[in-house]
Design an enzyme around this catalytic site. Sequence first.
Site, PDB file in Angstrom:
ATOM      1  N   LEU A 246      21.324 -29.126  -3.106  1.00 34.60           N
ATOM      2  CA  LEU A 246      20.986 -28.352  -2.814  1.00 34.60           C
ATOM      3  C   LEU A 246      20.853 -26.752  -3.310  1.00 34.60           C
ATOM      4  O   LEU A 246      19.755 -26.094  -1.451  1.00 34.60           O
ATOM      5  CB  LEU A 246      20.654 -29.535  -1.733  1.00 34.60           C
ATOM      6  CG  LEU A 246      20.063 -30.422  -1.939  1.00 34.60           C
ATOM      7  CD1 LEU A 246      20.026 -30.339   0.281  1.00 34.60           C
ATOM      8  CD2 LEU A 246      19.393 -31.133  -2.407  1.00 34.60           C
TER       9      LEU A 246
ATOM     10  N   ASN B 253      10.006 -39.684   1.731  1.00 36.01           N
ATOM     11  CA  ASN B 253       8.745 -38.848   1.440  1.00 36.01           C
ATOM     12  C   ASN B 253       7.641 -39.693   2.389  1.00 36.01           C
ATOM     13  O   ASN B 253       6.502 -39.368   2.563  1.00 36.01           O
ATOM     14  CB  ASN B 253       9.131 -39.478  -0.023  1.00 36.01           C
ATOM     15  CG  ASN B 253       9.089 -38.596  -0.909  1.00 36.01           C
ATOM     16  OD1 ASN B 253      10.186 -37.426  -0.021  1.00 36.01           O
ATOM     17  ND2 ASN B 253       9.899 -39.024  -1.837  1.00 36.01           N
TER      18      ASN B 253
ATOM     19  N   GLU C 212       0.448  -0.775  -0.043  1.00 38.44           N
ATOM     20  CA  GLU C 212       0.075   0.082   0.560  1.00 38.44           C
ATOM     21  C   GLU C 212       0.220   0.940   0.045  1.00 38.44           C
ATOM     22  O   GLU C 212       0.595   1.653  -0.638  1.00 38.44           O
ATOM     23  CB  GLU C 212      -0.715   0.096   1.002  1.00 38.44           C
ATOM     24  CG  GLU C 212      -2.118  -1.517   0.633  1.00 38.44           C
ATOM     25  CD  GLU C 212      -1.010  -2.744   1.790  1.00 38.44           C
ATOM     26  OE1 GLU C 212      -1.968  -2.925   2.537  1.00 38.44           O
ATOM     27  OE2 GLU C 212      -0.028  -2.378   2.160  1.00 38.44           O
TER      28      GLU C 212
ATOM     29  N   TRP D  44      19.282 -37.463 -15.995  1.00 38.28           N
ATOM     30  CA  TRP D  44      18.008 -36.915 -15.979  1.00 38.28           C
ATOM     31  C   TRP D  44      16.713 -37.358 -16.009  1.00 38.28           C
ATOM     32  O   TRP D  44      16.435 -38.156 -17.422  1.00 38.28           O
ATOM     33  CB  TRP D  44      18.025 -35.986 -15.840  1.00 38.28           C
ATOM     34  CG  TRP D  44      18.649 -34.968 -15.806  1.00 38.28           C
ATOM     35  CD1 TRP D  44      20.444 -34.755 -16.611  1.00 38.28           C
ATOM     36  CD2 TRP D  44      18.969 -33.917 -14.746  1.00 38.28           C
ATOM     37  NE1 TRP D  44      21.290 -33.748 -15.636  1.00 38.28           N
ATOM     38  CE2 TRP D  44      20.672 -33.745 -13.981  1.00 38.28           C
ATOM     39  CE3 TRP D  44      18.708 -34.080 -13.865  1.00 38.28           C
ATOM     40  CZ2 TRP D  44      20.676 -32.401 -13.418  1.00 38.28           C
ATOM     41  CZ3 TRP D  44      19.253 -33.839 -12.019  1.00 38.28           C
ATOM     42  CH2 TRP D  44      20.007 -32.921 -12.526  1.00 38.28           C
TER      43      TRP D  44
END
Length: 372
Positions: free
Chosen positions: A210, A308, A58, A176
């Site tokens: 990472l 996982n 704002e 990959w």
Amino acid sequence: MDRGYNNSYEYYMSIALGLAKKGEGAVNPNPLVGAVVVKNGEIVGKGYHKFYGGPHAEVYALGEAAEKASGADIYVSLEPCSHYGKTPPCVEAIIKAGIKRVIISMEDPNPLVAGRGINFLREKGVEVITGVLENEAKKLNEIFIKYITKKIPFVILKTAMTIDGKISTYTGESKWISGEESREYVHKIRNKVMGIMVGIGTVIADDPLLTTRLKEGSGKSPKAIIVDSKLRIPMESKILETLNEREVIIACTEGSDNEKKDILEEKGVKVIITPKDKNNKVDLSHLINELGKLGIDSILLEGGAELNFAAVSCGIVDKIMCFIAPKIVGGKSSKTPIEGQGIEKMNEAIKVKDITYRVFGSDLLLQGYLYS
């Protein structure tokens, strides 16, 4: 006005939401907020929250509008703040500028402040309209909503698999699976979150960095979080070479090697000791609470398969991102995205809801949410 919107409120709010998105990766753990000042059908001021601790949306929009803000409308994707934090209350700036009407997408989910900004404006005679593109605003700020209400991170489980459900060949090769466009998108997600989590098996097998690597060269690397019950991390791991650019956190269990813990802490690693779960591994529920206390609002969970399953089964995962590549590798010993003990009966399977999909090159991305 765009035909995709039912009215001018939605049109201008869509612009505010687009502006808010520009703050991704820079404002955590604050919300993404955009603002647009409109007078006589013309946009006279735009702004968004650009960085944590900086001016709110704002303030930027009103500053650009200057004297044109008097008698104008302001569209804000989140309820304007009414309290003093790192910056003064935005509701006071709105009143001072002479805004006549405030259109808000969603109420602030913070239980300490929710509704106060709206009430303050109405008490001062300003017309307030709420709920414009509210669902879109909530989706944009799903990380903030989870963190500010639960005080624990929003967790995204990301995996990439072949069309036959494999994350590696039977020899363990995994690079990959997904294509370049998918991998680029994952780095954008890394830039958006505050932490990236993997298990020690992934560190030992792949020795990953990472880090965030964007084509445009900007962005930040999230805090690296390694789940390593017995502190097996090799001291020559690449991830430990990134301590100069971001924090590295290792979670281990009680009774781990104290000498190695001391060495890691001397290098600058933050070691979190958790109780053991039923499998004598890191208690992920305890860990997620500790990470929340550190101000980490979001985590991208990138495996491996055992971690996982543990994360999904203990209920810390909010969202699933699964990239599916049009490849077949087969092999009964080839790994799958989620392993562990597994579910005994099909009617006990963990359900994924609100599924959406996107295409990146030849890959398909399925996304959905887990609910308790």
